[in-house]
Design an enzyme around this catalytic site. Structure first.
Site, PDB file in Angstrom:
ATOM      1  N   CYS A  44       0.775  -1.244   0.000  1.00 54.66           N
ATOM      2  CA  CYS A  44       0.000   0.000   0.000  1.00 54.66           C
ATOM      3  C   CYS A  44       0.808   1.297   0.000  1.00 54.66           C
ATOM      4  CB  CYS A  44      -0.959  -0.002   1.181  1.00 54.66           C
ATOM      5  SG  CYS A  44      -2.119  -1.387   1.168  1.00 54.66           S
ATOM      6  N   HIS A  95      -3.077   7.037   3.249  1.00 52.76           N
ATOM      7  CA  HIS A  95      -2.067   6.041   3.640  1.00 52.76           C
ATOM      8  C   HIS A  95      -0.625   6.426   3.290  1.00 52.76           C
ATOM      9  CE1 HIS A  95      -1.581   1.429   4.507  1.00 52.76           C
ATOM     10  NE2 HIS A  95      -1.103   2.222   5.458  1.00 52.76           N
TER      11      HIS A  95
END
Length: 489
Positions: A88, A138
């Site tokens: 991610c 993120h």
């Protein structure tokens, strides 16, 4: 205001150096492409953990993705789109900066992308664009002294939003049915229901409000990332696990688990496909589809039990390859163009800038493939995308079998080595499920040597010394989370 040490005018932008990190300063009159073709809008739709194999247009007969299939038939489609570090935070930071993870420093989840980084939104903002971000962020991370994942539920400060002005985002959540976000003023709001749908509605509202002004919009959905069984019920009912076919590299012992999870995964995919259709319809209603670059992709894939493995960070295609559709009728037409040339997510920013007529800062390490997309040039056939995992962590930490590796993905081959020796070599044309590792096999020595040479050149270009994980963690002042540092000899 950040101090500027050097200014060098490039077209409508001024590239500036800030303590060794290049920034872009806004010129009051940024150049347009032409009167007939003004600067295009840019929309990036990024799913989380959607592998390249799980779409109808990619040949999957089980998953229902009619809107994306239709979009693919009118767009440029990359069949070898590669996540440089298939997990991610590193993938997202590379997409935003056009840099390798060891350059921008986000090679471990939940570590912050530094304020000094030159990002997509800052470049477009300084070229006169309105910028907006919706969904999963993120790349803010937590301080080393703080508890693991502590930043995931708190607001991202304005100076950490990397140039995005319209802001409806949250660092991370995978509870898609009880999701909240923070707005531009750090006020907390709930997304009603399955968050993909109201997030897409917010994106449509942004488009409608900015239809007369060039804009950059980033829509980052959380699914189809696990948990898999949380899509709306009407989408889950579309899939009977017993009727799903599995990839040939899924072990027989995992068939039942794989089919159950795959049914939930596909349900998420179909829900996202519905949202993508809504967004495309809104573009048409607003009258801006032709002059909008619309990108659909993912940060990384999902192993989904192929080779007996789960989720990401692994060097196999189910983890490394992502979907990539680029739709831009005004310059790319509306006929499907299939490109098998490897395209890394560090290449997306420079290619978007090239299509937008905006100079590419020297800090960007990716390649502008505008001439390939527009048909002015053809791929040379020897292109390769670098794959890096400087530090294995969390689900793929050392105690779970993780290892540092570097590799390349070409249009045909996958070649990977770990710190000790060559590890994987696949001929993906003859062996699309990567079942036969050719390392050390008779007749493969010359091919292995050739790919090793390509890998070493890619490492040199990326200034990647390929050192043990501890070295990079120490250099950047990072600390391992939990038991990630326990190396198994």
């Amino acid at each position: 205001m950040k101090g500027y040490l050097l200014k060098c005018i490039l077209g409508g932008l001024a590239v500036v150096s800030v303590a060794g990190v290049e920034k872009v300063d806004r010129d009051p009159k940024p150049a347009q492409l032409s009167v007939k073709n003004p600067r295009p809008n840019v929309i990036i739709i990024l799913a989380d953990q959607w592998n390249a194999q799980s779409l109808g247009y990619a040949g999957n007969k089980d998953v229902k993705t009619p809107n994306l299939d239709k979009l693919a038939r009118r767009s440029v489609v990359f069949s070898t789109a590669v996540s440089v570090t298939p997990v991610c935070s590193p993938a997202r930071a590379s997409l935003l900066t056009g840099q390798y993870p060891l350059t921008h420093g986000v090679f471990y989840n939940d570590r912050p992308l530094k304020n000094e980084a030159l990002t997509m939104a800052e470049i477009y903002q300084w070229a006169g664009y309105q910028t907006g971000y919706i969904g999963k962020w993120h790349v803010n991370g937590h301080h080393p002294s703080e508890k693991q994942f502590s930043a995931r539920n708190r607001t991202v400060p304005k100076d950490r939003r990397q140039g995005f002005e319209y802001w409806k985002a949250r660092e991370v959540t995978h509870d898609y049915n009880h999701s909240f976000y923070f707005d531009e003023n750090d006020v907390k709001h709930d997304w009603p229901g399955y968050d993909v749908f109201p997030q897409t509605d917010s994106a449509i509202s942004f488009i409608d409000k900015n239809r007369t002004t060039p804009f950059l919009l980033f829509l980052a959905w959380g699914p189809p990332h696990d948990p898999y069984a949380t899509a709306p019920e009407n989408y889950r009912k579309l899939y009977n696990p017993a009727q799903l076919s599995l990839r040939r590299n899924v072990p027989d012992s995992l068939t039942e688990k794989a089919r159950k999870d795959l049914a939930g995964y596909y349900a998420h995919c179909t829900a996202l496909d519905k949202a993508a259709g809504d967004l495309l319809a809104a573009l048409k209603r607003a009258g801006v589809e032709d002059n909008t670059i619309m990108v659909f992709s993912s940060d990384h894939g999902d192993m989904m039990y192929s080779h007996g493995k789960l989720r990401k960070q692994k060097p196999w295609d189910e983890s490394v390859l992502v979907p990539l559709i680029i739709h831009y009728p005004a310059r790319l037409g509306v006929q499907q163009k299939d490109i098998s040339m490897p395209f890394s997510n560090i290449d997306l920013l420079p290619t978007l800038l090239g299509l937008s007529g905006i100079p590419i800062p020297k800090s960007v390490e990716g390649t502008d493939y505008t001439t390939i997309l527009t048909g002015k040039k053809k791929p040379k056939g020897n292109e390769a995308a670098l794959i890096q995992l400087p530090v294995p962590f969390h689900e793929y930490n050392f105690s779970n079998g993780g290892r540092e590796y570097r590799g390349i993905r070409t249009a045909r081959y996958t070649y990977v080595r770990d710190l000790a020796e060559p590890w994987l070599l696949y001929d993906n044309l003859k062996d699309p499920y990567q079942l036969r590792n050719l390392i050390g096999k008779p007749g493969s020595a010359a091919l292995q040597a050739e790919l090793e040479k390509v890998l070493q050149q890619k490492l040199a270009d990326a200034k990647d010394e390929f050192l043990p994980a501890d070295e990079y963690m120490s250099r950047w002042g990072y600390h391992y989370d939990g038991k990630d540092s326990l190396r198994v000899n």
